[in-house]
Write a protein that holds these residues in place. Structure first.
Motif, PDB file in Angstrom:
ATOM      1  N   ILE A 116       0.849  -1.197   0.000  1.00 29.59           N
ATOM      2  CA  ILE A 116       0.000   0.000   0.000  1.00 29.59           C
ATOM      3  C   ILE A 116       0.882   1.244   0.000  1.00 29.59           C
ATOM      4  N   GLN A 117       0.515   2.213  -0.829  1.00 31.86           N
ATOM      5  CA  GLN A 117       1.260   3.470  -0.862  1.00 31.86           C
ATOM      6  C   GLN A 117       0.361   4.597  -1.340  1.00 31.86           C
ATOM      7  N   MET A 118       0.587   5.798  -0.820  1.00 34.82           N
ATOM      8  CA  MET A 118      -0.051   7.009  -1.326  1.00 34.82           C
ATOM      9  C   MET A 118       0.975   7.786  -2.138  1.00 34.82           C
ATOM     10  N   ARG A 119       0.572   8.207  -3.356  1.00 31.98           N
ATOM     11  CA  ARG A 119       1.447   8.998  -4.220  1.00 31.98           C
ATOM     12  C   ARG A 119       0.659  10.201  -4.724  1.00 31.98           C
ATOM     13  N   GLN A 120       1.051  11.392  -4.280  1.00 33.84           N
ATOM     14  CA  GLN A 120       0.405  12.632  -4.687  1.00 33.84           C
ATOM     15  C   GLN A 120      -1.117  12.557  -4.504  1.00 33.84           C
ATOM     16  N   GLN A 122      -3.021   9.947  -4.449  1.00 34.19           N
ATOM     17  CA  GLN A 122      -3.702   8.793  -5.046  1.00 34.19           C
ATOM     18  C   GLN A 122      -3.238   7.515  -4.362  1.00 34.19           C
ATOM     19  N   LEU A 123      -4.194   6.634  -4.113  1.00 40.38           N
ATOM     20  CA  LEU A 123      -3.918   5.359  -3.464  1.00 40.38           C
ATOM     21  C   LEU A 123      -3.426   4.336  -4.484  1.00 40.38           C
ATOM     22  N   PHE A 124      -2.353   3.633  -4.118  1.00 41.24           N
ATOM     23  CA  PHE A 124      -1.834   2.536  -4.934  1.00 41.24           C
ATOM     24  C   PHE A 124      -1.891   1.257  -4.107  1.00 41.24           C
ATOM     25  N   ILE A 125      -2.422   0.199  -4.725  1.00 42.91           N
ATOM     26  CA  ILE A 125      -2.443  -1.126  -4.100  1.00 42.91           C
ATOM     27  C   ILE A 125      -1.689  -2.084  -5.005  1.00 42.91           C
ATOM     28  N   THR A 177       3.501   8.723   0.849  1.00 43.53           N
ATOM     29  CA  THR A 177       3.999   7.852   1.919  1.00 43.53           C
ATOM     30  C   THR A 177       4.993   6.848   1.354  1.00 43.53           C
ATOM     31  N   ARG A 178       5.652   6.191   2.251  1.00 34.55           N
ATOM     32  CA  ARG A 178       6.465   5.046   1.859  1.00 34.55           C
ATOM     33  C   ARG A 178       5.538   3.898   1.480  1.00 34.55           C
ATOM     34  N   GLU A 179       6.087   2.841   0.934  1.00 35.89           N
ATOM     35  CA  GLU A 179       5.290   1.658   0.632  1.00 35.89           C
ATOM     36  C   GLU A 179       5.166   0.796   1.889  1.00 35.89           C
ATOM     37  N   PHE A 180       3.937   0.434   2.226  1.00 35.05           N
ATOM     38  CA  PHE A 180       3.666  -0.417   3.381  1.00 35.05           C
ATOM     39  C   PHE A 180       3.375  -1.833   2.881  1.00 35.05           C
ATOM     40  N   ILE A 181       4.017  -2.825   3.475  1.00 34.11           N
ATOM     41  CA  ILE A 181       3.757  -4.221   3.140  1.00 34.11           C
ATOM     42  C   ILE A 181       3.003  -4.844   4.318  1.00 34.11           C
ATOM     43  N   VAL A 182       1.766  -5.227   4.083  1.00 35.87           N
ATOM     44  CA  VAL A 182       0.898  -5.688   5.163  1.00 35.87           C
ATOM     45  C   VAL A 182       1.309  -7.102   5.583  1.00 35.87           C
TER      46      VAL A 182
END
Length: 249
Positions: A116-120, A122-125, A177-182
């Motif tokens: 999971i990451q937020m970029r500008q 926008q949500l990225f999965i 944000t940074r990339e989060f790995i669940v």
């Protein structure tokens, strides 16, 4: 009727009253533990989906049961029983991982193993952008908490679940944000009010499946202005009739 008979009748009446009270309390405990739990929205993190002053029912059986299903979270067992995981997009009540005595409510965004990451903003999965469409503005302080128009964006998750989010502050602190790995057995939660939500991007972190309490189901009462539902004299001016008995999506 003799004095002894009157005393026996009086004693029997009191005993019956106590018995009814105890049975009612036990029934309420069973319903709260295994079926439904009332919950009030304490903050604006889920605006515009949920507002402060919304009172809703949480379905307890949706994800099975853990020790947090019981009042005061007694350490009866670990993990979950009769459980099934939440779906992406569910609105969930859970115990705040750093302090399980506190209840939080957020939307499930990331499942175990997701990136999971937020970029500008926008949500990225899993490195794929979640479709985000501007659908208009809300100029209602009861919904947005601010005295100005606020942009509203509709997000649609990979499983087709759609919901509105508020964009209070372009380029806010949570927009990149940074990339989060669940991790396995955990979930990534976010509020729909993206610029005013303490969630898994910040100090909430990953939420263990054991901390899930239940799925938000239906709003049964809603009142504005920080008023209590017991202040009946304020209902005519502050109650939100349009929100009553709405499902939570």
């Amino acid at each position: 009727m003799s004095v002894a008979q009157k005393e026996a009748k009086k004693s029997g009446g009191l005993g019956e009253t106590f018995s009814v009270i105890i049975q009612a309390l036990l029934l309420a405990l069973v319903i709260r533990t295994f079926l439904f739990q009332p919950f009030s929205i304490p903050s604006g993190s889920m605006r515009p989906t949920l507002l402060e002053g919304d009172y809703l029912f949480v379905t307890k059986w949706a994800y099975g049961y853990s020790r947090h299903s019981f009042p005061f979270s007694p350490p009866l067992f670990s993990g979950r029983i009769f459980g099934s995981g939440p779906e992406r997009g569910d609105v969930v009540v859970f115990k705040f991982p750093p302090n399980p005595s506190i209840d939080y409510i957020k939307r499930v965004i990331g499942l175990p193993g997701d990136r999971i990451q937020m970029r500008q903003g926008q949500l990225f999965i899993n490195d794929q952008p979640v479709p985000r469409e501007k659908v208009g503005q809300i100029d209602n302080p009861d919904v947005t908490e601010v005295n100005r128009p606020v942009d509203v964006y509709k997000e649609t998750l990979p499983n087709g679940v759609s919901y509105d989010t508020l964009d209070l502050t372009p380029n806010g602190v949570g927009d990149d944000t940074r990339e989060f790995i669940v991790p396995a057995g955990h979930y990534f939660m976010m509020g729909d009010n993206r610029d005013n939500s303490t969630d898994s991007r910040f100090n909430v972190g990953y939420v263990p499946e054991e901390n899930l309490v239940g799925r938000a189901n239906i709003i049964f009462f809603s009142i504005a202005g920080g008023a209590s539902p017991l202040e009946i004299w304020k209902w005519p001016s502050l109650m939100r009739p349009s929100r009553l008995f709405n499902g939570v999506h």
